[in-house]
Scaffold this motif. Structure first.
Motif, PDB file in Angstrom:
ATOM      1  N   ALA A 110       0.853  -1.215  -0.090  1.00 57.06           N
ATOM      2  CA  ALA A 110       0.077  -0.044  -0.051  1.00 57.06           C
ATOM      3  C   ALA A 110       0.771   1.180   0.033  1.00 57.06           C
ATOM      4  O   ALA A 110       0.293   2.121  -0.763  1.00 57.06           O
ATOM      5  CB  ALA A 110      -0.761  -0.057   1.238  1.00 57.06           C
ATOM      6  N   VAL A 126       5.677   5.252  -1.754  1.00 57.17           N
ATOM      7  CA  VAL A 126       5.685   6.490  -1.175  1.00 57.17           C
ATOM      8  C   VAL A 126       7.144   6.935  -0.693  1.00 57.17           C
ATOM      9  O   VAL A 126       7.588   7.898  -0.679  1.00 57.17           O
ATOM     10  CB  VAL A 126       4.654   6.645   0.100  1.00 57.17           C
ATOM     11  CG1 VAL A 126       4.863   7.865   0.956  1.00 57.17           C
ATOM     12  CG2 VAL A 126       3.433   6.583  -0.533  1.00 57.17           C
ATOM     13  N   SER A 182      -3.241   6.871  -4.930  1.00 57.25           N
ATOM     14  CA  SER A 182      -2.779   6.608  -3.818  1.00 57.25           C
ATOM     15  C   SER A 182      -3.359   7.319  -2.817  1.00 57.25           C
ATOM     16  O   SER A 182      -3.845   7.022  -1.597  1.00 57.25           O
ATOM     17  CB  SER A 182      -1.580   6.793  -3.693  1.00 57.25           C
ATOM     18  OG  SER A 182      -0.907   6.718  -2.226  1.00 57.25           O
ATOM     19  N   SER A 241       0.809   9.597  -1.708  1.00 59.59           N
ATOM     20  CA  SER A 241       1.992   9.995  -2.347  1.00 59.59           C
ATOM     21  C   SER A 241       2.440  11.587  -2.515  1.00 59.59           C
ATOM     22  O   SER A 241       3.509  11.878  -2.697  1.00 59.59           O
ATOM     23  CB  SER A 241       2.285   9.098  -3.584  1.00 59.59           C
ATOM     24  OG  SER A 241       1.193   9.461  -4.554  1.00 59.59           O
ATOM     25  N   SER A 278      -8.556   3.398  -8.194  1.00 58.38           N
ATOM     26  CA  SER A 278      -8.156   3.477  -6.622  1.00 58.38           C
ATOM     27  C   SER A 278      -8.921   2.250  -6.059  1.00 58.38           C
ATOM     28  O   SER A 278      -9.277   1.574  -6.813  1.00 58.38           O
ATOM     29  CB  SER A 278      -8.646   4.843  -6.213  1.00 58.38           C
ATOM     30  OG  SER A 278      -9.923   4.844  -6.240  1.00 58.38           O
TER      31      SER A 278
END
Length: 473
Positions: free
Chosen positions: A321, A325, A389, A392, A434
């Motif tokens: 997930a 990032v 996301s 991010s 998403s």
């Protein structure tokens, strides 16, 4: 300050990243390449480029690992509760109050919001969709409206504040050197305003489609649902007993955590000691102990193996997930002097502040308007959320907020506005690529139609909350 070639390269790659998000492509490649080139050009050494791109990811990983850890433990706890069947028991009593479509809509909103605050929507929403949505549909709530309720309350209102687990406000605050507690409080207020407006509009736009519990269309929509499956096994008598126990203990424990955290804020002022990492550590520690107890109750002597399996599953989920990032955060951390000194291996006095320098150099050409500044940050947040996301882009909006803050609007308010735009978009309310796909799948509705239904209420909600932020905050 005179801008150097490294400033222009950093600015170019920032624009490339934003445009890449607009075209719904991954941004990890340009962030890694941009970090490498900026480090190379700034130090004038190819070796420094290699060192810089590695250090940027290392610095980001160090700063964000507490976030990965809290996600890991919360997911692991949810897995252990599934073993016992306690996850279903925690929610089943609420089904009894769904007497009609209007009450069902409110129940879905309330339960989704509360559960998502503690467990995040991604692991919590499938449970809610599997248990509460079927009951809501049988009470007369259209499947599309049920999907909207879950998305707006969980993926939108709860996730955009992230007030309990505090992942989003930490991401927003760290990149700009802003106080996490200030971002948290303002994000909570803006998320409630946005959510109230969006949910109210969703209700009024669709209320004519609400049905009575006896309408035959209810059973037709129920039959069309995807992903609604009973567990198919009752488990041992031993497991059933502990299932009932943990169905009470876990909600009470989480409620006690919330009450204690709120009480410390009320008695100790705005900063009650559980903002940012402290609050996440508190709830994470409680989750660890509950995980151990639930696993021992279910597995007895096998608990030694089960605990490791659940934590492994939690880490896998966390890195799937949140993994992308890290390089994205590394690139935007490079734009902040607080982190660039470790990335570029420079003394503090020689460390550049690339993003801040770029923004400050352009401020003379920008209208000095709090209104335009706030909506610019909102738009940038929405753009960064287009990658699907929601998280991010928070380092970018956080860093920009610190740079654009002025006497009429402060950095924490701008960071909260950017957080709203990014998470309401990418968290899963108005883009189809998403986690909104999961909600549409569970509810048996077309995901693009769900996006279309959500779009206008969400955008109006974001505009309203941004405008009120300029007036109230």
């Amino acid at each position: 300050m005179e801008l150097t070639m490294s400033h222009w390269i950093y600015g170019l790659f920032t624009l490339i990243i934003i445009f890449t998000m607009i075209f719904r492509k991954g941004v990890v490649l340009p962030t890694l390449l941009g970090t490498f080139l900026v480090a190379w050009i700034f130090n004038g050494s190819l070796i420094s480029g290699f060192v810089g791109v590695f250090n940027a990811n290392l610095v980001a990983a160090k700063e964000l690992f507490n976030i990965f850890l809290i996600i890991t433990f919360m997911v692991a706890l949810l897995r252990s509760l599934k073993d016992l069947g306690a996850d279903t028991r925690m929610i089943q009593p609420i089904q009894k109050v769904m007497i009609n479509s209007h009450v069902s809509f409110l129940v879905l909103i309330g339960v989704t919001y509360l559960v998502s605050l503690f467990f995040w929507p991604t692991p919590a929403v499938p449970l809610i969709c599997a248990l509460l949505v079927p009951a809501a549909i049988r009470a007369g709530l259209p499947a599309m409206v049920a999907a909207m309720a879950v998305a707006l309350a969980g993926q939108g209102m709860a996730l955009s504040s992230d007030y309990i687990i505090q992942v989003a406000p930490e991401l927003s605050a760290k990149a700009g050197g802003i106080e996490t507690g200030a971002v948290m409080d303002q994000a909570l207020l803006l998320s409630v305003i946005t959510g109230f407006v969006a949910i109210s509009l969703a209700y009024f736009f669709n209320r004519k489609s609400f049905r009575s519990p006896s309408d035959p269309k209810n059973e037709q929509e129920f039959a069309n649902m995807q992903g609604f499956n009973d567990r198919g096994k009752e488990g041992t008598t031993h497991a059933q007993v502990w299932s009932k126990v943990f169905a009470v203990v876990v909600p009470l424990s989480m409620l006690a955590v919330m009450i204690y955290m709120v009480s410390t804020k009320l008695t100790s002022g705005r900063m009650g000691g559980f903002e940012g990492g402290n609050g996440a550590a508190f709830i994470g520690g409680v989750a660890v102990i509950l995980l151990l107890l639930a696993t021992i109750a279910f597995g007895k002597q096998k608990a030694l193996d089960y605990v490791g399996e659940h934590i492994t599953e939690g880490f896998i989920f966390a890195f799937k997930a949140m993994g992308p990032v890290i390089p994205i955060a590394g690139f935007f951390f490079l734009g902040s002097a607080d982190f660039a000194k470790d990335i570029l291996v420079l003394p503090a006095e020689d460390t550049p502040s690339l993003l801040f320098d770029l923004v400050q150099s352009s401020q003379g050409y920008l209208p000095q308007s709090a209104f335009l500044t706030a909506f610019s940050v909102l738009i940038i947040g929405i753009i960064t959320g287009l990658d699907g996301s929601g998280f991010s882009g928070l380092p970018l909006t956080g860093a920009l907020s610190a740079s654009l803050a002025n006497g009429t609007v402060d950095a924490s308010t701008l960071a909260a506005i950017g957080q709203m735009g990014s998470i309401w978009t990418g968290g899963g309310t108005i883009i189809a690529w998403s986690s909104l796909i999961a909600i549409a799948g569970f509810c048996g509705v077309p995901v693009m139609e769900l996006v279309r239904k959500n779009f206008l209420p969400v955008i109006i909600g974001l505009i309203t909350s941004t405008t009120l932020a300029l007036i109230l905050l």
